[in-house]
Design an enzyme around this catalytic site. Structure first.
Site, PDB file in Angstrom:
ATOM      1  N   CYS A 132      89.745  13.753  98.858  1.00 52.03           N
ATOM      2  CA  CYS A 132      90.716  13.552  97.780  1.00 52.03           C
ATOM      3  C   CYS A 132      90.052  13.008  96.517  1.00 52.03           C
ATOM      4  O   CYS A 132      89.705  11.820  96.459  1.00 52.03           O
ATOM      5  CB  CYS A 132      91.801  12.589  98.269  1.00 52.03           C
ATOM      6  SG  CYS A 132      92.985  12.190  96.983  1.00 52.03           S
ATOM      7  N   CYS A 135      92.154  10.314  94.609  1.00 47.37           N
ATOM      8  CA  CYS A 135      92.176   8.994  95.255  1.00 47.37           C
ATOM      9  C   CYS A 135      90.841   8.279  95.035  1.00 47.37           C
ATOM     10  O   CYS A 135      90.815   7.088  94.747  1.00 47.37           O
ATOM     11  CB  CYS A 135      92.379   9.100  96.768  1.00 47.37           C
ATOM     12  SG  CYS A 135      93.562  10.322  97.288  1.00 47.37           S
ATOM     13  N   ASP A 136      89.736   8.985  95.214  1.00 42.57           N
ATOM     14  CA  ASP A 136      88.439   8.310  95.317  1.00 42.57           C
ATOM     15  C   ASP A 136      87.494   8.542  94.136  1.00 42.57           C
ATOM     16  O   ASP A 136      86.466   7.861  94.038  1.00 42.57           O
ATOM     17  CB  ASP A 136      87.742   8.752  96.624  1.00 42.57           C
ATOM     18  CG  ASP A 136      88.553   8.359  97.844  1.00 42.57           C
ATOM     19  OD1 ASP A 136      89.235   7.314  97.783  1.00 42.57           O
ATOM     20  OD2 ASP A 136      88.539   9.095  98.848  1.00 42.57           O
TER      21      ASP A 136
END
Ligand code: FAD
Length: 306
Positions: A132, A135-136
């Site tokens: 992701c 997200c990261d």
């Protein structure tokens, strides 16, 4: 046991749209979501091909869809569906210790990313290995990273990751990327992205976190190691259909088989979105599937038409 006209399983774009249409048709509607509403869309950094909506983020689009669904009275419950049992003219959907009786079920459970299956992938998950970018991505500011895959998701997310990383090695096992031409052009023009086609990742190395990857050129056999702080994997999708336990027909790859009206081979069970066997898996097609499935459920519930 609570009784519904429709239980929708999954609150991605397909499930939320089914919820909007079923709620608006005044069917008693429950949408079960195993994690959080939005599905793959909430992990999408940049959406520019959903008609009528300018470039947007997945989070914004899903917030609108969720609000719209709530306004038409569909209930949303956070609980992963674990089974569907047929009981004559109705079904019992279980979600943990909860059970719901319903006339029809719309399965809209989407897909999960396939694993690469190389040493280091499991070990460094959450410590440098990610599926992701939204997200990261911010953890990799001013660092060098690798993105693995050759489809739309891989190229789109590699482009997004250039916002943070200084360098991205884009690794693809085939000669050419499968992604649409506009993404290929953008990747070619982006100086931060270096492409390694015909290459596979053999191992992800590190100690506390990811430190490097071992690559192999499948044509020449050449092996190399690249220092990277993170590896983002976008190597294909598999349907989240295991919980169905074979209650409906699926293709050999596990995707649910339906007709054009989203009907499965079992009367009363429909499928919509990415979990279905189809050509194009996008938000626009998921939304279309969700609307059709809800209408088919309405025809069954109100007029007993299947
Ligand atoms: C990185 C990335 C970028 C993308 N970019 C774009 C783009 O730019 N444009 C575009 O149109 N499409 C894009 N897509 C594709 C798009 O996100 C999908 O086609 C779309 O989300 C499919 O919707 P869906 O509702 O079928 O499934 P999903 O979005 O996968 O939603 C399924 C939902 O079901 C839930 N669920 C699963 N199992 C259960 C269960 N047993 N019980 C309850 N709930 C369950 C999941 O938690 C999830 O919330 C992208 C996808 C990815 C991964």
């Amino acid at each position: 046991m609570e009784k519904y006209d429709v239980v929708v399983i999954g609150a991605g774009p397909a499930g939320l749209t089914a919820g909007i249409y079923a709620g608006r048709a005044r069917l008693r509607t429950l949408v079960l979501e195993g994690m959080m509403p939005g599905g793959q869309v909430v992990v999408t950094s940049h959406i520019e091909n959903y008609p009528g909506v300018g470039p947007t983020t997945g989070t914004e689009l899903i917030a609108e869809m969720s609000e719209q669904m709530a306004s038409f009275g569909a209930e949303l419950k956070t609980a992963p569906a674990t089974s569907i049992e047929s009981r004559g003219d109705s079904f019992v959907v279980s979600a943990g210790s909860d059970t719901f009786e319903t006339r029809s079920v719309i399965v809209a459970t989407g897909t999960a990313y396939k694993k690469l299956g190389v040493p280091g992938e499991e070990e460094f998950l959450g410590r440098g290995v990610s599926y992701c970018a939204t997200c990261d991505g911010p953890f990799y500011k001013d660092l060098e990273i690798a993105v693995v895959g050759g489809g739309d998701s891989a190229l789109q997310e590699a482009l997004y990751l250039t916002t943070f990383a200084t360098k991205i090695y884009l690794i693809h096992r085939r000669d050419e990327f499968r992604a649409v031409p506009i993404l290929r052009e953008r990747v070619r023009e982006n100086e931060k992205i270096e492409c390694f086609c015909s290459c596979v990742v053999e191992r992800i190395n590190g100690a506390g976190g990811v430190e490097s990857i071992d690559l192999k050129n499948v044509k020449t056999g050449e092996q190399m190691t690249h220092p990277v702080a993170g590896v983002f994997l976008f190597v294909g999708l598999e349907p989240k259909t295991e919980f169905l336990g074979g209650i409906v027909d699926t293709a050999p790859d596990g995707f649910i088989l339906t007709d054009n009206d989203m009907k499965t081979n079992v009367r009363g069970i429909l499928a919509a979105g990415d979990c279905r066997s189809k050509l194009l898996r996008q938000i626009s097609t998921a939304v279309g599937d969700g609307a059709t499935a809800a209408f088919a459920a309405q025809c069954l519930v109100e007029d007993d038409q299947w």
